[in-house]
Design an enzyme around this catalytic site. Structure first.
Site, PDB file in Angstrom:
ATOM      1  N   PHE A 202       0.820  -1.209   0.000  1.00  0.00           N
ATOM      2  CA  PHE A 202       0.000   0.000   0.000  1.00  0.00           C
ATOM      3  C   PHE A 202       0.856   1.263   0.000  1.00  0.00           C
ATOM      4  O   PHE A 202       0.633   2.193  -0.782  1.00  0.00           O
ATOM      5  CB  PHE A 202      -0.927  -0.029   1.221  1.00  0.00           C
ATOM      6  N   ASP A 203       1.861   1.307   0.877  1.00  0.00           N
ATOM      7  CA  ASP A 203       2.717   2.491   0.982  1.00  0.00           C
ATOM      8  C   ASP A 203       3.410   2.802  -0.338  1.00  0.00           C
ATOM      9  O   ASP A 203       3.414   3.937  -0.821  1.00  0.00           O
ATOM     10  CB  ASP A 203       3.812   2.268   2.034  1.00  0.00           C
ATOM     11  N   THR A 204       4.023   1.754  -0.913  1.00  0.00           N
ATOM     12  CA  THR A 204       4.766   1.941  -2.155  1.00  0.00           C
ATOM     13  C   THR A 204       3.858   2.435  -3.269  1.00  0.00           C
ATOM     14  O   THR A 204       4.201   3.375  -3.998  1.00  0.00           O
ATOM     15  CB  THR A 204       5.423   0.617  -2.587  1.00  0.00           C
TER      16      THR A 204
END
Length: 424
Positions: A202-204
């Site tokens: 999700f972050d990436t």
């Protein structure tokens, strides 16, 4: 997705600013009954003592099967700055997506429950977002000034993963996996609907989309100490991340993500005024064009030598130059001049083939002239003639690409933009 239950909390008054909280920091948890109480209390005490803005701590429980939700509910009932969000499905990305989408705070952040990141980095993380200087902020364990204590295995995996992101998705940020990030709410509400991953990727995915949309990512060097009791499955996480890299890369290559629309809505206006005599982006474009040109020249020579084994020099040159020109135009379109998606691709290729005619005339003319001056010349001499003609054609190709094929239209005068600054 199952509905999320959120225990309401009275607004904190760390630095009075009405009812709307400035910072909502999420702590995603799954079966963290041993650490949750102490971590949340430590985080709250630090924010009360060091953050000059109103805040909220949201414990996002991802379908825990132990006493985690009970501890979270007790904290929410006891501490006015804490609330509990309960999800019936696992996934850190799902938890952040759900809580951030529903939050009314100006700035959204999250940190891991183990508090591996030194909390003194919280204010440097969120301050650029509160002021409106940046759009996202990340803690980095790989930047200059960072201090990190962790095992060689995790260090190796982390650096390899970030190397993969840079080489495949052209990511410019240094640390994708550090569990310490923040984003302005207006930016989050535009980007979150485009993020598909519900787990660790999700972050990436969020940061790659933000970077491609021209948003500013602020990096904060952090002190970070590895949690030896972490239950994260490195192999499973790495596999999921690689699948995410492939999915996002394919979506960017095919133009299925509306990056241009997001850039138009949230991206920053060009710097003004321009420097006289230096077109915007010229130095970077020259470097990328030169790199692509070198690769194209080598490919052209290899193809020429290959086709020369069964056809004449003129025919071999035409076929080799045609193939490399198509690839060259596509590479420069995306990497040098930043044009993505399918819109205008056919037109650009047609214009690129027109430019190809110039290169063809130069290289073919060089070979024809060589045949007249030195009949039966050795293939090595032919190669030299091709190289010289290609160098001349490359200079003219860049000029035509920049001034005609990928010419950037003059932007209209920007309208007044609403300020994003938040008064303390």
């Amino acid at each position: 997705m199952s509905p999320v239950a959120i225990e309401p909390a009275a607004p904190t008054v760390s630095a009075g600013r009405g009812d709307r909280v400035v910072l909502d920091i999420v702590v995603p948890v799954f079966n963290e009954e041993a650490d949750l109480d102490g971590s949340v209390r430590s985080l709250r005490e630090h924010l009360l003592a060091n953050l000059p803005y109103t805040f909220r701590i949201t414990v996002a429980d991802n379908a825990s099967t132990d006493a985690t939700p009970l501890i979270g509910a007790r904290l929410a009932a006891e501490l006015p700055e804490v609330r509990l969000a309960r999800l019936e499905q696992k996934g850190r990305g799902r938890a952040l997506h759900t809580v951030w989408s529903a939050s009314d705070a100006h700035v959204l952040a999250y940190c891991d429950v183990d508090l591996s990141t030194d909390l003194n980095a919280v204010l440097p993380l969120v301050a650029p977002l509160i002021s409106g200087h940046s759009d996202l902020a990340i803690g980095t364990r790989l930047g200059r000034g960072s201090r990190v204590v962790r095992g060689a295995k995790r260090e190796f995996v982390s650096r390899c993963y970030n190397l993969i992101l840079r080489s495949t998705l052209a990511a410019g940020f240094s640390d994708a996996q550090c569990g310490f990030k923040a984003i302005r709410a207006d930016v989050a509400h535009r980007l979150l609907p485009l993020v598909e991953d519900t787990g660790w990727f999700f972050d990436t995915e969020l940061m790659v989309l933000a970077e491609r949309a021209g948003l500013r990512i602020h990096e904060v060097p952090v002190d970070w100490v590895d949690d030896p009791d972490s239950t994260v499955d490195i192999v499973e996480t790495a596999t999921a991340d690689l699948k995410g890299v492939w999915r996002v890369g394919r979506a960017l290559a095919t133009g299925t993500l509306p990056i241009a629309e997001v850039r138009a809505q949230l991206g920053r206006a060009p710097l003004q005024p321009d420097v006289d005599g230096v077109p915007t982006g010229l130095p970077t474009q020259l470097v990328r064009f030169a790199a692509i040109g070198i690769a194209s020249t080598l490919a052209n020579l290899l193809l020429f030598l290959l086709f020369r084994t069964f056809m004449g020099p003129l025919a071999a040159n035409v076929v080799a130059l045609l193939l490399t020109t198509i690839a060259n135009t596509a590479a420069n379109r995306r990497l040098t001049f930043g044009v993505r998606g399918r819109d205008g691709a056919a037109k650009h290729q047609f214009q690129g083939l027109t430019v190809f005619g110039l290169g063809l005339a130069l290289t073919t003319g060089a070979l024809a002239l060589l045949g007249l001056l030195v009949p039966g010349a050795h293939q090595g001499v032919e190669v030299v003639a091709i190289v010289v003609a290609n160098l001349v054609a490359t200079v003219l190709r860049f000029v035509l690409f920049r001034a005609w094929v990928f010419r950037t239209p003059v932007p209209a005068a920007p309208a007044d933009l609403p300020t994003t600054q938040i008064a303390a």
